[in-house]
Design a protein around this motif. Structure first.
Motif, PDB file in Angstrom:
ATOM      1  N   PHE A 366      -4.041 -23.870  40.399  1.00 43.62           N
ATOM      2  CA  PHE A 366      -3.412 -23.233  39.240  1.00 43.62           C
ATOM      3  C   PHE A 366      -2.137 -23.968  38.861  1.00 43.62           C
ATOM      4  O   PHE A 366      -1.523 -24.672  39.665  1.00 43.62           O
ATOM      5  CB  PHE A 366      -3.110 -21.754  39.520  1.00 43.62           C
ATOM      6  N   TYR A 367      -1.767 -23.764  37.606  1.00 43.16           N
ATOM      7  CA  TYR A 367      -0.524 -24.334  37.074  1.00 43.16           C
ATOM      8  C   TYR A 367       0.096 -23.321  36.124  1.00 43.16           C
ATOM      9  O   TYR A 367      -0.615 -22.687  35.326  1.00 43.16           O
ATOM     10  CB  TYR A 367      -0.787 -25.645  36.338  1.00 43.16           C
ATOM     11  N   GLU A 368       1.402 -23.133  36.207  1.00 45.35           N
ATOM     12  CA  GLU A 368       2.114 -22.223  35.300  1.00 45.35           C
ATOM     13  C   GLU A 368       3.399 -22.877  34.831  1.00 45.35           C
ATOM     14  O   GLU A 368       4.127 -23.485  35.622  1.00 45.35           O
ATOM     15  CB  GLU A 368       2.424 -20.897  36.002  1.00 45.35           C
ATOM     16  N   VAL A 369       3.664 -22.737  33.559  1.00 43.76           N
ATOM     17  CA  VAL A 369       4.903 -23.239  32.972  1.00 43.76           C
ATOM     18  C   VAL A 369       5.526 -22.126  32.148  1.00 43.76           C
ATOM     19  O   VAL A 369       4.821 -21.361  31.484  1.00 43.76           O
ATOM     20  CB  VAL A 369       4.637 -24.496  32.098  1.00 43.76           C
ATOM     21  N   SER A 370       6.854 -22.005  32.218  1.00 47.14           N
ATOM     22  CA  SER A 370       7.527 -20.933  31.480  1.00 47.14           C
ATOM     23  C   SER A 370       8.863 -21.416  30.947  1.00 47.14           C
ATOM     24  O   SER A 370       9.485 -22.332  31.503  1.00 47.14           O
ATOM     25  CB  SER A 370       7.739 -19.697  32.362  1.00 47.14           C
ATOM     26  N   LEU A 371       9.280 -20.773  29.870  1.00 52.32           N
ATOM     27  CA  LEU A 371      10.581 -21.035  29.248  1.00 52.32           C
ATOM     28  C   LEU A 371      11.224 -19.683  28.979  1.00 52.32           C
ATOM     29  O   LEU A 371      10.691 -18.870  28.223  1.00 52.32           O
ATOM     30  CB  LEU A 371      10.413 -21.812  27.938  1.00 52.32           C
ATOM     31  N   ASP A 372      12.350 -19.433  29.624  1.00 49.07           N
ATOM     32  CA  ASP A 372      13.034 -18.141  29.496  1.00 49.07           C
ATOM     33  C   ASP A 372      14.388 -18.355  28.835  1.00 49.07           C
ATOM     34  O   ASP A 372      15.316 -18.891  29.443  1.00 49.07           O
ATOM     35  CB  ASP A 372      13.211 -17.504  30.876  1.00 49.07           C
ATOM     36  N   LYS A 373      14.509 -17.945  27.582  1.00 51.70           N
ATOM     37  CA  LYS A 373      15.754 -18.075  26.827  1.00 51.70           C
ATOM     38  C   LYS A 373      16.345 -16.704  26.502  1.00 51.70           C
ATOM     39  O   LYS A 373      17.112 -16.570  25.546  1.00 51.70           O
ATOM     40  CB  LYS A 373      15.498 -18.853  25.532  1.00 51.70           C
ATOM     41  N   ARG A 374      16.021 -15.692  27.289  1.00 56.56           N
ATOM     42  CA  ARG A 374      16.625 -14.379  27.121  1.00 56.56           C
ATOM     43  C   ARG A 374      18.038 -14.378  27.680  1.00 56.56           C
ATOM     44  O   ARG A 374      18.327 -15.092  28.644  1.00 56.56           O
ATOM     45  CB  ARG A 374      15.778 -13.309  27.819  1.00 56.56           C
ATOM     46  N   ASP A 375      18.923 -13.583  27.080  1.00 55.62           N
ATOM     47  CA  ASP A 375      20.316 -13.589  27.509  1.00 55.62           C
ATOM     48  C   ASP A 375      20.535 -12.844  28.822  1.00 55.62           C
ATOM     49  O   ASP A 375      21.593 -12.974  29.445  1.00 55.62           O
ATOM     50  CB  ASP A 375      21.231 -13.005  26.410  1.00 55.62           C
ATOM     51  N   ASP A 376      19.562 -12.073  29.271  1.00 54.06           N
ATOM     52  CA  ASP A 376      19.673 -11.363  30.534  1.00 54.06           C
ATOM     53  C   ASP A 376      18.257 -11.023  31.000  1.00 54.06           C
ATOM     54  O   ASP A 376      17.433 -10.580  30.199  1.00 54.06           O
ATOM     55  CB  ASP A 376      20.499 -10.084  30.381  1.00 54.06           C
ATOM     56  N   VAL A 377      17.982 -11.247  32.280  1.00 53.92           N
ATOM     57  CA  VAL A 377      16.634 -10.998  32.783  1.00 53.92           C
ATOM     58  C   VAL A 377      16.356  -9.506  32.888  1.00 53.92           C
ATOM     59  O   VAL A 377      15.266  -9.032  32.545  1.00 53.92           O
ATOM     60  CB  VAL A 377      16.434 -11.680  34.150  1.00 53.92           C
ATOM     61  N   LEU A 378      17.358  -8.725  33.355  1.00 49.01           N
ATOM     62  CA  LEU A 378      17.148  -7.302  33.591  1.00 49.01           C
ATOM     63  C   LEU A 378      17.323  -6.462  32.328  1.00 49.01           C
ATOM     64  O   LEU A 378      16.598  -5.493  32.110  1.00 49.01           O
ATOM     65  CB  LEU A 378      18.103  -6.804  34.681  1.00 49.01           C
ATOM     66  N   ASN A 379      18.310  -6.821  31.506  1.00 44.38           N
ATOM     67  CA  ASN A 379      18.577  -6.048  30.287  1.00 44.38           C
ATOM     68  C   ASN A 379      18.768  -6.993  29.097  1.00 44.38           C
ATOM     69  O   ASN A 379      19.850  -7.075  28.531  1.00 44.38           O
ATOM     70  CB  ASN A 379      19.837  -5.187  30.461  1.00 44.38           C
ATOM     71  N   PRO A 380      17.727  -7.723  28.703  1.00 47.16           N
ATOM     72  CA  PRO A 380      17.899  -8.666  27.591  1.00 47.16           C
ATOM     73  C   PRO A 380      18.106  -7.953  26.266  1.00 47.16           C
ATOM     74  O   PRO A 380      17.542  -6.891  26.014  1.00 47.16           O
ATOM     75  CB  PRO A 380      16.578  -9.448  27.595  1.00 47.16           C
ATOM     76  N   LYS A 381      18.920  -8.561  25.414  1.00 43.29           N
ATOM     77  CA  LYS A 381      19.154  -8.051  24.067  1.00 43.29           C
ATOM     78  C   LYS A 381      18.808  -9.081  23.002  1.00 43.29           C
ATOM     79  O   LYS A 381      18.567  -8.731  21.856  1.00 43.29           O
ATOM     80  CB  LYS A 381      20.619  -7.622  23.915  1.00 43.29           C
ATOM     81  N   ASN A 382      18.787 -10.340  23.404  1.00 40.71           N
ATOM     82  CA  ASN A 382      18.433 -11.405  22.468  1.00 40.71           C
ATOM     83  C   ASN A 382      17.727 -12.523  23.227  1.00 40.71           C
ATOM     84  O   ASN A 382      17.993 -12.742  24.414  1.00 40.71           O
ATOM     85  CB  ASN A 382      19.681 -11.980  21.773  1.00 40.71           C
ATOM     86  N   GLY A 383      16.834 -13.203  22.532  1.00 40.97           N
ATOM     87  CA  GLY A 383      16.188 -14.360  23.131  1.00 40.97           C
ATOM     88  C   GLY A 383      14.675 -14.255  23.115  1.00 40.97           C
ATOM     89  O   GLY A 383      14.084 -13.375  22.499  1.00 40.97           O
ATOM     90  N   TYR A 384      14.050 -15.189  23.841  1.00 32.76           N
ATOM     91  CA  TYR A 384      12.599 -15.223  23.881  1.00 32.76           C
ATOM     92  C   TYR A 384      12.114 -15.751  25.231  1.00 32.76           C
ATOM     93  O   TYR A 384      12.862 -16.390  25.984  1.00 32.76           O
ATOM     94  CB  TYR A 384      12.026 -16.074  22.745  1.00 32.76           C
ATOM     95  N   TYR A 385      10.858 -15.451  25.521  1.00 25.49           N
ATOM     96  CA  TYR A 385      10.231 -15.892  26.765  1.00 25.49           C
ATOM     97  C   TYR A 385       8.827 -16.366  26.447  1.00 25.49           C
ATOM     98  O   TYR A 385       8.064 -15.680  25.746  1.00 25.49           O
ATOM     99  CB  TYR A 385      10.184 -14.741  27.774  1.00 25.49           C
ATOM    100  N   LEU A 386       8.462 -17.556  26.959  1.00 23.83           N
ATOM    101  CA  LEU A 386       7.139 -18.131  26.755  1.00 23.83           C
ATOM    102  C   LEU A 386       6.563 -18.540  28.110  1.00 23.83           C
ATOM    103  O   LEU A 386       7.294 -19.067  28.960  1.00 23.83           O
ATOM    104  CB  LEU A 386       7.201 -19.363  25.845  1.00 23.83           C
ATOM    105  N   SER A 387       5.289 -18.316  28.317  1.00 23.26           N
ATOM    106  CA  SER A 387       4.665 -18.794  29.554  1.00 23.26           C
ATOM    107  C   SER A 387       3.187 -19.057  29.319  1.00 23.26           C
ATOM    108  O   SER A 387       2.550 -18.441  28.451  1.00 23.26           O
ATOM    109  CB  SER A 387       4.840 -17.785  30.689  1.00 23.26           C
ATOM    110  N   PHE A 388       2.663 -19.987  30.119  1.00 20.58           N
ATOM    111  CA  PHE A 388       1.240 -20.304  30.079  1.00 20.58           C
ATOM    112  C   PHE A 388       0.753 -20.528  31.498  1.00 20.58           C
ATOM    113  O   PHE A 388       1.372 -21.258  32.279  1.00 20.58           O
ATOM    114  CB  PHE A 388       0.978 -21.555  29.236  1.00 20.58           C
TER     115      PHE A 388
END
Length: 548
Positions: A366-388
């Motif tokens: 398996f292979y996984e790639v992710s991009l996490d641009k959220r301002d907070d992991v637990l309580n995000p208010k802005n940003g985005y998350y991508l994964s495949f």
């Protein structure tokens, strides 16, 4: 002797909601605390006339701090009851603000706003924080708010003297844990000679805290030097990084459950982790083990080995499964990458033909790639998350089946003042029918909230889900922060789940609903009620953690 006052109440301009002048807030201003309803054995407080006078004066001062400089308070004592009456009158406004253009947009104040002392204080903190992030930690700020009672207005003047920019000086680390200092230096976000930025201090503290083994962390910056160099002393004291935990819980998805776990966050030193535990719920039990080495062989490469055994009875079928997952992970090009090997040995026993009773041995890479641009992991208010994620089973790996399974996730969150809008989509594909534990499932408080946990789609005679080989699972939510840590939400969820491979044109299951949010340091406590559009009734969900 003066009569004892048993009741102290408020009248006049009192708010009914939980706002500045609500009864509960005024009680806090007067330092009045009543026992909660379940502590029935505790006596309620009583008051003297002096207490009433002090409370009336405190409320007047509190009103002025919120800009009601012409507020009037009075009190009346009759028998054993006192009533304090508040008349707020007009709230004072900001008439002029003298400030350089560089800081105008960050102070959160503008002419015509109602003046509050707390907002003015926060504006000064914001300017100082901004300056410290721009290398001017020793800048001088002179800020004054002039209250003109005759014309009933406030004039505010800010004066900033930056002086020369500051640079980071020597960094020293004092550490008493069994950890190589080079691993600690990797988590220090700045180097000697670089321009000072307080954000890098905060990020360094966060990095060290995330190791999870220190009971005391100090990132001390010396701002009292006579030059423009700021040395930093880091002190770390190791805590108890070994723990045994037990827990019982209940949620609307997995019902009652029990968990026991042993965890060692510095197993054999250098932040190696060992976790052993068990989970039990009404369907069965699971044993699991994880070994993590965050500094495995190559620089920045982490190693994980997960082994688990589960024995579940879902009424329609019974399943035993042994699984081992070995993975290597590394961040590069701004993305998080994981690659590894997955082995799954299972036994399925059912009287229903569609569950394909028998033994299965599946091996895959398996292979996984992710991009996490959220301002907070637990309580995000802005940003985005991508994964495949892609999983490739192959007979060349001694697997009984050749197959390809993928899962793509997209999440986006944006906050406008008190309104937060969120959207997420999961797209799953499986190119052939495999044992049920490889299927996709939907429904529940992290999925389509109009349906119970994994109950969306075709169900068997015992109300157990078959899942699907193709899935699109989407949610749109609007959340409004009504007061401090409390928010309300409305949402629309839509899911397609097909038992055919590579099929995305089947019918969608749609639902809508409403929710309540209570924000905690580990994520929002959520209570949602969802209504499926194509079915009657509703489903209630309780959970904790961020869905987006």
């Amino acid at each position: 002797m003066a009569n004892e006052i048993k009741t102290l109440d408020f009248d006049g301009d009192i708010d009914l909601a939980l706002t500045d002048f609500s009864k509960s807030n005024l009680e806090k201003v007067c330092n009045i605390s009543y026992p909660t309803f379940y502590k029935f054995w505790q006596t309620k407080p009583t008051f003297s006339k002096e207490d009433v006078v002090v409370c009336s004066e405190s409320i007047n001062e509190y009103a002025q701090s919120l800009g009601f400089y012409r507020a009037e308070t009075s009190y009346e004592i009759k028998d054993d009851k006192a009533v304090i009456t508040l008349k707020k009158n007009e709230q004072i406004k900001i008439s002029t603000i003298q400030i350089e253009n560089e800081y105008k947009d960050i102070i959160g104040l503008k002419t015509g706003d109602f003046f509050k002392a707390s907002n003015f204080t926060n504006s000064k903190k914001t300017i100082k924080k901004y300056l410290s992030q721009k290398s001017f930690a020793k800048a001088q700020l002179d800020a004054k708010a002039y209250v003109d009672m005759e014309d009933y207005k406030v004039d505010i003047i800010y004066k900033v003297t930056k002086n020369a920019p500051q640079h980071f000086g020597k960094v020293t680390i004092e550490n008493d844990a069994k950890v190589d200092e080079n691993y600690l230096k990797e988590k220090v976000e700045f180097k000697e000679g670089e321009l000072y930025n307080s954000l890098l201090i905060d990020k360094t503290y966060e990095n060290l805290y995330n190791f999870g083994i220190y009971k005391y962390i100090s990132v001390e910056q010396n701002l009292d030097t006579t030059n423009d160099i700021i040395p930093v002393d880091i002190k770390l004291l190791v805590g108890d990084y070994r723990e045994i935990t037990y827990g019982i819980g209940y949620d609307t998805d997995t019902k009652a459950r029990f968990k026991a776990q042993y965890k060692n966050d510095n197993f054999w030193g250098n932040f190696k982790k060992l976790t052993i535990g068990t989970k039990i719920n009404e369907d069965g039990y699971e044993f699991y083990n994880n070994i993590n080495n965050p500094y495995f062989y190559f620089d920045g490469v982490s190693f994980d080995n997960d082994i688990s055994y589960e024995n579940m009875d879902y009424t329609s079928y019974e399943q035993e499964k042994i699984e081992e997952k070995i993975s290597l992970s590394k961040d590069f090009f701004g993305l998080s990458h994981s690659v590894g090997f997955l082995a799954q040995l299972s036994n399925i026993n059912s009287l229903l033909e569609e569950y394909q009773s028998g033994n299965y041995f599946l091996n895959s890479l398996f292979y996984e790639v992710s991009l996490d641009k959220r301002d907070d992991v637990l309580n995000p208010k802005n940003g985005y998350y991508l994964s495949f994620y892609i999983e490739n089973g192959s007979k060349t790996l001694a697997s009984e089946e050749d197959y390809i399974k993928t899962l793509t996730q997209i999440r986006y969150i944006k906050t406008f003042d008190k309104l937060t809008s969120s959207i997420k989509t999961k797209i799953g594909t499986l190119d052939k029918d495999l044992p049920i534990f490889k299927h996709f499932f939907a429904g529940g408080d992290y999925s389509n909230r109009g349906y119970s946990y994994e109950k969306l789609g075709l169900l068997d005679s015992d109300d157990n889900p078959y899942g699907g080989l193709s899935m699109i699972d989407s949610s749109l939510e609007f959340e409004y922060n009504v007061y401090k840590d409390v928010g309300i939400a409305t949402f629309f969820d839509s899911t397609m789940l097909s038992l055919k491979p590579k099929t995305f044109n089947d019918d969608f299951y749609n639902s809508y609903g409403f929710g309540l949010r209570y924000y905690t340091p580990i994520g929002p406590l959520r209570a949602d009620i969802g209504f499926p559009l194509d079915d009657s009734g509703f489903v209630f969900h309780i959970g904790i953690g961020q869905v987006f």
